[in-house]
Structures are given as structure tokens and as C-alpha cells.
Write a protein that holds these residues in place. Structure first.
Motif, PDB file in Angstrom:
ATOM      1  N   ASN A  29       2.924  70.184  76.143  1.00  0.00           N
ATOM      2  CA  ASN A  29       4.254  70.815  76.042  1.00  0.00           C
ATOM      3  C   ASN A  29       4.518  71.412  74.660  1.00  0.00           C
ATOM      4  O   ASN A  29       5.662  71.494  74.226  1.00  0.00           O
ATOM      5  CB  ASN A  29       5.347  69.802  76.418  1.00  0.00           C
ATOM      6  N   PHE A  30       3.467  71.837  73.982  1.00  0.00           N
ATOM      7  CA  PHE A  30       3.574  72.418  72.640  1.00  0.00           C
ATOM      8  C   PHE A  30       3.715  73.931  72.774  1.00  0.00           C
ATOM      9  O   PHE A  30       2.744  74.640  72.998  1.00  0.00           O
ATOM     10  CB  PHE A  30       2.338  72.056  71.810  1.00  0.00           C
ATOM     11  N   ALA A  50       9.883  71.096  75.687  1.00  0.00           N
ATOM     12  CA  ALA A  50       8.787  71.597  74.861  1.00  0.00           C
ATOM     13  C   ALA A  50       9.136  71.369  73.396  1.00  0.00           C
ATOM     14  O   ALA A  50      10.299  71.176  73.042  1.00  0.00           O
ATOM     15  CB  ALA A  50       8.555  73.087  75.122  1.00  0.00           C
ATOM     16  N   PHE A  51       8.115  71.403  72.565  1.00  0.00           N
ATOM     17  CA  PHE A  51       8.337  71.305  71.123  1.00  0.00           C
ATOM     18  C   PHE A  51       7.375  72.222  70.401  1.00  0.00           C
ATOM     19  O   PHE A  51       6.323  72.595  70.933  1.00  0.00           O
ATOM     20  CB  PHE A  51       8.194  69.854  70.631  1.00  0.00           C
ATOM     21  N   HIS A  52       7.751  72.558  69.192  1.00  0.00           N
ATOM     22  CA  HIS A  52       6.908  73.399  68.358  1.00  0.00           C
ATOM     23  C   HIS A  52       7.149  73.003  66.916  1.00  0.00           C
ATOM     24  O   HIS A  52       8.263  72.677  66.539  1.00  0.00           O
ATOM     25  CB  HIS A  52       7.241  74.885  68.567  1.00  0.00           C
ATOM     26  N   GLY A  53       6.113  73.010  66.119  1.00  0.00           N
ATOM     27  CA  GLY A  53       6.261  72.674  64.714  1.00  0.00           C
ATOM     28  C   GLY A  53       4.953  72.171  64.146  1.00  0.00           C
ATOM     29  O   GLY A  53       3.884  72.371  64.731  1.00  0.00           O
ATOM     30  N   ALA A 107       6.794  58.531  63.896  1.00  0.00           N
ATOM     31  CA  ALA A 107       6.745  58.283  65.339  1.00  0.00           C
ATOM     32  C   ALA A 107       8.088  58.529  66.014  1.00  0.00           C
ATOM     33  O   ALA A 107       8.133  58.919  67.182  1.00  0.00           O
ATOM     34  CB  ALA A 107       6.284  56.854  65.603  1.00  0.00           C
ATOM     35  N   THR A 108       9.190  58.307  65.298  1.00  0.00           N
ATOM     36  CA  THR A 108      10.513  58.400  65.934  1.00  0.00           C
ATOM     37  C   THR A 108      11.210  59.745  65.725  1.00  0.00           C
ATOM     38  O   THR A 108      12.231  59.992  66.355  1.00  0.00           O
ATOM     39  CB  THR A 108      11.443  57.279  65.443  1.00  0.00           C
ATOM     40  N   LEU A 109      10.669  60.611  64.883  1.00  0.00           N
ATOM     41  CA  LEU A 109      11.332  61.892  64.611  1.00  0.00           C
ATOM     42  C   LEU A 109      11.619  62.676  65.886  1.00  0.00           C
ATOM     43  O   LEU A 109      12.741  63.136  66.103  1.00  0.00           O
ATOM     44  CB  LEU A 109      10.503  62.743  63.648  1.00  0.00           C
ATOM     45  N   SER A 110      10.632  62.837  66.730  1.00  0.00           N
ATOM     46  CA  SER A 110      10.842  63.630  67.954  1.00  0.00           C
ATOM     47  C   SER A 110      11.868  62.969  68.860  1.00  0.00           C
ATOM     48  O   SER A 110      12.643  63.659  69.531  1.00  0.00           O
ATOM     49  CB  SER A 110       9.520  63.839  68.697  1.00  0.00           C
ATOM     50  N   SER A 164       3.371  61.678  69.039  1.00  0.00           N
ATOM     51  CA  SER A 164       4.585  61.071  69.566  1.00  0.00           C
ATOM     52  C   SER A 164       5.421  62.095  70.329  1.00  0.00           C
ATOM     53  O   SER A 164       5.915  61.816  71.420  1.00  0.00           O
ATOM     54  CB  SER A 164       5.413  60.446  68.432  1.00  0.00           C
ATOM     55  N   ALA A 165       5.561  63.290  69.769  1.00  0.00           N
ATOM     56  CA  ALA A 165       6.314  64.352  70.439  1.00  0.00           C
ATOM     57  C   ALA A 165       5.633  64.737  71.755  1.00  0.00           C
ATOM     58  O   ALA A 165       6.296  64.932  72.780  1.00  0.00           O
ATOM     59  CB  ALA A 165       6.452  65.562  69.530  1.00  0.00           C
ATOM     60  N   SER A 166       4.330  64.822  71.738  1.00  0.00           N
ATOM     61  CA  SER A 166       3.574  65.184  72.933  1.00  0.00           C
ATOM     62  C   SER A 166       3.753  64.142  74.037  1.00  0.00           C
ATOM     63  O   SER A 166       4.074  64.478  75.186  1.00  0.00           O
ATOM     64  CB  SER A 166       2.096  65.325  72.570  1.00  0.00           C
ATOM     65  N   LEU A 167       3.570  62.881  73.699  1.00  0.00           N
ATOM     66  CA  LEU A 167       3.721  61.816  74.682  1.00  0.00           C
ATOM     67  C   LEU A 167       5.170  61.681  75.142  1.00  0.00           C
ATOM     68  O   LEU A 167       5.431  61.407  76.315  1.00  0.00           O
ATOM     69  CB  LEU A 167       3.216  60.496  74.104  1.00  0.00           C
TER      70      LEU A 167
END
Length: 150
Positions: free
Chosen positions: A21-22, A58-61, A129-132, A70-73
């Protein structure tokens, strides 16, 4: 415990190298920006809702391996869930990575996210780990304020 560490490393490396989801989402219903100044992690999170469910995310960065994995999972874990379910999973994840290292981690219902139980051994990495997750909460609350781990 060494098997869990090996799995942890494999999952982190896989999701860092090939994050799910990137991408930048066109026309999200909600979005939020997150930044971890200590590590340099920076991400934009995009959410598409249908009724009370996360239809797409989705995320980007850019960031360290833990942050990106972490963002991916997280995006895989919350896609298709209700807003309430996503918020509940945030609480479980946060408890997992901040729990006392002297007691066994509570990984019930965490699926692949359980590999992050090892992060609690490295307090400085918890923010990575917690940012996303914090950025997800801001997006779900439709907050216009950027998220920071400071």
C-alpha cells in the motif's frame, strides 16, 4: 525467543524492501501527515472510506525500516475494518510495543503485527513503530494538524 527475533527481522526487512500500500492516493476522504524528528521518519497517510469502513488505505514517505514496515503492516491490517475496529487495533498495537519487557507480550488477535513485540526492548524505536498508527488516528479523526512523535 530467537525464532521470534528471526521472524521479526524477516518480516521487517520484507515490508521495508517491498512495502504494501505504498503509494500516493488520489482523492482520499481523509489524510494526515506524520513526522518523527528523532529518526527522520516522515509519511503521508491516505484513507478512503465507504460507510464506516476503511475501503482503501495508502502511505507514502521515507523512514527507517521499522517505520516503513509498521506502516505497511498497519495498512494491511486495517483495510476493510470499521473505524472502531481500527481504533481498537491501534490500542492493542500500542500496548504491545510499550508493554513491560519482563512480562510476555499479549499478541492475541495481532496476526503479523505480533512481530513488533520485539520493539518494546528498544524504547527509542517505539516512536518509529507507532508513527504510522498515530498518523492513522489523526486521519480517522479528520485532524488537520500534522502528527509528531516529539
Amino acid at each position: 525467543m530467537s525464532n521470534l527475533r528471526e521472524l521479526y527481522q524477516q518480516v521487517i526487512l520484507d515490508h521495508n524492501k517491498s512495502p504494501r500500500n505504498f503509494r500516493v492516493m488520489v482523492d482520499p476522504d481523509r489524510s494526515s501527515e506524520g513526522h518523527n524528528p528523532l529518526c527522520g521518519d516522515h509519511l503521508n497517510l491516505y484513507v478512503k472510506l465507504k460507510d464506516d469502513r476503511i475501503e482503501d488505505i495508502a502511505f507514502h514517505g521515507a523512514g527507517c525500516a521499522i517505520s516503513k514496515a509498521s506502516a505497511s503492516l498497519m495498512t494491511d491490517a486495517v483495510k476493510g475494518r470499521t473505524l472502531q475496529e481500527a481504533e481498537s487495533l491501534f490500542g492493542k498495537f500500542h500496548d504491545l510495543v510499550t508493554s513491560d519487557v519482563s512480562s510476555p507480550p499479549d499478541t492475541d488477535g495481532m496476526g503479523k503485527l505480533a512481530v513488533f513485540s520485539g520493539v518494546r526492548e528498544f524504547p527509542v524505536r517505539v516512536k518509529c513503530a507507532t508513527l504510522s498508527w498515530h498518523t492513522l488516528l489523526a486521519a480517522l479523526e479528520n485532524s488537520s494538524q500534522p502528527v509528531t512523535t516529539e
